[in-house]
Design a protein around this motif. Structure first.
Motif, PDB file in Angstrom:
ATOM      1  N   ASP A 132       0.835  -1.199   0.000  1.00  0.00           N
ATOM      2  CA  ASP A 132       0.000   0.000   0.000  1.00  0.00           C
ATOM      3  C   ASP A 132       0.873   1.253   0.000  1.00  0.00           C
ATOM      4  O   ASP A 132       0.680   2.169  -0.806  1.00  0.00           O
ATOM      5  CB  ASP A 132      -0.918  -0.010   1.225  1.00  0.00           C
ATOM      6  CG  ASP A 132      -1.567   1.354   1.474  1.00  0.00           C
ATOM      7  OD1 ASP A 132      -2.153   1.893   0.522  1.00  0.00           O
ATOM      8  OD2 ASP A 132      -1.449   1.874   2.593  1.00  0.00           O
ATOM      9  N   ARG A 133       1.853   1.297   0.898  1.00  0.00           N
ATOM     10  CA  ARG A 133       2.726   2.475   0.961  1.00  0.00           C
ATOM     11  C   ARG A 133       3.675   2.539  -0.236  1.00  0.00           C
ATOM     12  O   ARG A 133       4.033   3.637  -0.686  1.00  0.00           O
ATOM     13  CB  ARG A 133       3.511   2.492   2.270  1.00  0.00           C
ATOM     14  CG  ARG A 133       2.695   2.877   3.473  1.00  0.00           C
ATOM     15  CD  ARG A 133       2.038   4.256   3.338  1.00  0.00           C
ATOM     16  NE  ARG A 133       0.656   4.189   2.869  1.00  0.00           N
ATOM     17  CZ  ARG A 133      -0.117   5.246   2.638  1.00  0.00           C
ATOM     18  NH1 ARG A 133       0.342   6.466   2.810  1.00  0.00           N
ATOM     19  NH2 ARG A 133      -1.358   5.105   2.213  1.00  0.00           N
ATOM     20  N   MET A 134       4.081   1.384  -0.755  1.00  0.00           N
ATOM     21  CA  MET A 134       4.929   1.378  -1.951  1.00  0.00           C
ATOM     22  C   MET A 134       4.195   2.028  -3.125  1.00  0.00           C
ATOM     23  O   MET A 134       4.773   2.807  -3.881  1.00  0.00           O
ATOM     24  CB  MET A 134       5.354  -0.048  -2.297  1.00  0.00           C
ATOM     25  CG  MET A 134       6.390  -0.630  -1.343  1.00  0.00           C
ATOM     26  SD  MET A 134       6.746  -2.372  -1.676  1.00  0.00           S
ATOM     27  CE  MET A 134       7.706  -2.230  -3.200  1.00  0.00           C
ATOM     28  N   LYS A 135       2.922   1.713  -3.282  1.00  0.00           N
ATOM     29  CA  LYS A 135       2.128   2.334  -4.351  1.00  0.00           C
ATOM     30  C   LYS A 135       2.097   3.837  -4.164  1.00  0.00           C
ATOM     31  O   LYS A 135       2.219   4.605  -5.126  1.00  0.00           O
ATOM     32  CB  LYS A 135       0.703   1.777  -4.333  1.00  0.00           C
ATOM     33  CG  LYS A 135       0.562   0.366  -4.865  1.00  0.00           C
ATOM     34  CD  LYS A 135      -0.901  -0.079  -4.813  1.00  0.00           C
ATOM     35  CE  LYS A 135      -1.060  -1.520  -5.287  1.00  0.00           C
ATOM     36  NZ  LYS A 135      -2.459  -1.993  -5.157  1.00  0.00           N
ATOM     37  N   HIS A 136       1.940   4.269  -2.919  1.00  0.00           N
ATOM     38  CA  HIS A 136       1.856   5.704  -2.648  1.00  0.00           C
ATOM     39  C   HIS A 136       3.179   6.394  -2.980  1.00  0.00           C
ATOM     40  O   HIS A 136       3.192   7.500  -3.537  1.00  0.00           O
ATOM     41  CB  HIS A 136       1.487   5.932  -1.177  1.00  0.00           C
ATOM     42  CG  HIS A 136       0.922   7.285  -0.896  1.00  0.00           C
ATOM     43  ND1 HIS A 136       1.713   8.358  -0.561  1.00  0.00           N
ATOM     44  CD2 HIS A 136      -0.352   7.755  -0.915  1.00  0.00           C
ATOM     45  CE1 HIS A 136       0.955   9.426  -0.374  1.00  0.00           C
ATOM     46  NE2 HIS A 136      -0.305   9.092  -0.580  1.00  0.00           N
ATOM     47  N   ARG A 213       6.469   2.042   6.531  1.00  0.00           N
ATOM     48  CA  ARG A 213       6.876   3.163   5.684  1.00  0.00           C
ATOM     49  C   ARG A 213       8.350   3.047   5.304  1.00  0.00           C
ATOM     50  O   ARG A 213       8.733   3.359   4.173  1.00  0.00           O
ATOM     51  CB  ARG A 213       6.642   4.480   6.422  1.00  0.00           C
ATOM     52  CG  ARG A 213       5.320   5.138   6.089  1.00  0.00           C
ATOM     53  CD  ARG A 213       5.014   6.292   7.004  1.00  0.00           C
ATOM     54  NE  ARG A 213       4.570   5.824   8.304  1.00  0.00           N
ATOM     55  CZ  ARG A 213       4.540   6.577   9.384  1.00  0.00           C
ATOM     56  NH1 ARG A 213       4.948   7.819   9.342  1.00  0.00           N
ATOM     57  NH2 ARG A 213       4.095   6.088  10.530  1.00  0.00           N
ATOM     58  N   THR A 214       9.185   2.596   6.238  1.00  0.00           N
ATOM     59  CA  THR A 214      10.607   2.426   5.943  1.00  0.00           C
ATOM     60  C   THR A 214      10.807   1.361   4.877  1.00  0.00           C
ATOM     61  O   THR A 214      11.541   1.569   3.897  1.00  0.00           O
ATOM     62  CB  THR A 214      11.381   2.035   7.218  1.00  0.00           C
ATOM     63  OG1 THR A 214      11.168   3.020   8.230  1.00  0.00           O
ATOM     64  CG2 THR A 214      12.870   1.920   6.936  1.00  0.00           C
ATOM     65  N   ALA A 215      10.157   0.216   5.067  1.00  0.00           N
ATOM     66  CA  ALA A 215      10.284  -0.866   4.083  1.00  0.00           C
ATOM     67  C   ALA A 215       9.808  -0.402   2.711  1.00  0.00           C
ATOM     68  O   ALA A 215      10.466  -0.648   1.694  1.00  0.00           O
ATOM     69  CB  ALA A 215       9.486  -2.086   4.542  1.00  0.00           C
ATOM     70  N   ALA A 216       8.669   0.282   2.675  1.00  0.00           N
ATOM     71  CA  ALA A 216       8.117   0.734   1.398  1.00  0.00           C
ATOM     72  C   ALA A 216       9.053   1.711   0.700  1.00  0.00           C
ATOM     73  O   ALA A 216       9.328   1.581  -0.505  1.00  0.00           O
ATOM     74  CB  ALA A 216       6.753   1.391   1.632  1.00  0.00           C
TER      75      ALA A 216
END
Length: 414
Positions: A132-136, A213-216
């Motif tokens: 989800d955060r990667m897409k963002h 968030r860090t991983a993304a």
């Protein structure tokens, strides 16, 4: 060693910062964000929670919602609600809660440091939340929200921060939750270069809050590196937005548990089973706070109890086994109440200590829950020791407060 760099921050003009700034995306639901952003077109929620611009009930993971984030992000820049600095800086972001102020350096943290383990984690992440955060990050080509890191204390960095914060801040406001937020821009080139040099001698950075968030951010940066045939390693996408605090300034607060039933036991039977591994003391109707490690607070049937783990129930040489969250998870939740998976079991819920033990009492007294268990908070030393040994903390162990305010600064990946 920690590799960091300064960057050209994308920020609100001083007079707009309070309108733009928001709580992080993951501490409130869509309806709460909709209410907080009501009447405020400049709220960052329009970028980090863009489902608020659709009808209630809209799937926050639908393609049109992600597209709306990009549309709003571009609009904020076009309208001058977010403006990019014209040179690379480091920044200082300080937060004040209950009279205590902690000072963090805002930096570009290195993607490779995360991939190789120089940025250390203490929690597992879930792939669906990462994606989800990667897409963002991908669609906006930016780290819109920062992650929260700790570093081992360093006297020279302390001195630099003290000097830089001796003049008036760029931003200085109290958010609706009562926490103060203060922000400085470090402009001197020699100071900027020296900060980079000092961090190059710091062995590790530690994720305090924001594992997903860090991983993304790191995974998207790594993707971009692999997709670029002319990758050099100094491109902006090799770095992501982090606020780094000296470990000694951070305080972890308790993360407590409430449970819906006693697994078929009566309250008296439950208390008797506890006595096998704990010294149980009734404390009456007054709220009882755990006094030290291995001491727990139980609320049951309108009364508070002190539970102290007996010697031999934990191993001081085991960095995970010695944690109170492990002791309580194994000896109370698993062995007595039959709760084996804290991530998925619907019989248990978790309450951040910022809400106080009154919230535990309220949820039990309301009949929603049968019992509550309060834990003594984990220390930063315990967190760092666990990360250093490559171990992972059990779920719902740490709660950091105050949360970083989003929208004070954004890092673009190009």
């Amino acid at each position: 060693m920690a590799k960091i760099k300064p960057f050209k921050g994308l920020r609100p003009p001083k007079e707009m910062v309070e309108q733009v700034a928001s709580r992080p995306y993951d501490v409130l639901n869509s309806e709460e964000a909709r209410q907080e952003a009501q009447g405020n077109e400049k709220s960052l929620y329009h970028i980090i929670k863009p489902e608020i611009d659709f009808a209630p009930g809209t799937d926050e993971h639908s393609p049109e919602v992600y597209d709306k984030a990009v549309e709003n992000f571009n609009m904020f820049q076009q309208k001058g609600w977010l403006v990019q600095d014209n040179k690379e800086h480091y920044y200082i972001y300080a937060q004040t809660m209950n009279g205590h102020t902690q000072y963090g350096l805002v930096v570009g943290a290195n993607v490779d440091d995360y991939m190789t383990g120089a940025i250390k984690k203490h929690e597992l992440t879930r792939r669906d939340k990462e994606e989800d955060r990667m897409k963002h990050v991908r669609i906006n080509n930016a780290n819109v929200e920062p992650v929260f890191f700790a570093y081992p204390d360093n006297d020279e960095l302390d001195a630099i921060i003290k000097q830089e914060t001796s003049h008036a801040p760029e931003y200085d406001f109290v958010a609706p939750d009562g926490f103060g937020h203060h922000f400085w821009v470090i402009d001197d080139d020699k100071t900027i270069a020296r900060i980079t040099e000092i961090f190059a001698h710091i062995p590790s950075l530690y994720i305090a809050d924001g594992h997903h968030r860090t991983a993304a951010a790191a995974l998207v940066g790594n993707e971009k590196a692999q997709q670029n045939p002319n990758h050099r390693g100094d491109e902006e996408y090799n770095y992501f937005l982090a606020v780094c605090f000296p470990a000694s300034q951070l305080k972890i607060i308790d993360y407590n548990r409430v449970v819906k039933d006693l697994n078929g036991l009566t309250p008296q039977e439950f208390l008797e089973k506890l006595k096998e591994h704990f010294v149980v003391e009734e404390k009456g109707e007054q709220i009882y706070h755990p006094e030290k490690l291995h001491n727990f607070s139980l609320y049951l049937d309108g009364k508070w109890y002190s539970l102290t783990a007996k010697p031999g129930t934990y191993d001081d040489n085991d960095p995970i086994g010695v944690l109170d969250v492990t002791i309580s998870s194994d000896l109370i939740l698993r062995d007595i109440l039959g709760i084996t998976d804290l991530r998925t079991d619907k019989r248990i819920d978790f309450v951040g200590g910022i809400r106080g033990l009154e919230e535990l009492k309220r949820r039990v007294d309301s009949g929603e829950m049968k019992m509550a268990l309060a834990l003594y908070p984990v220390s930063m030393k315990q967190l760092m020791d666990i990360a250093d040994t490559g171990n992972i903390m059990p779920p719902k162990t740490t709660w950091f407060e105050p949360k970083l305010r989003s929208g004070l600064i954004i890092h673009k990946l190009d």
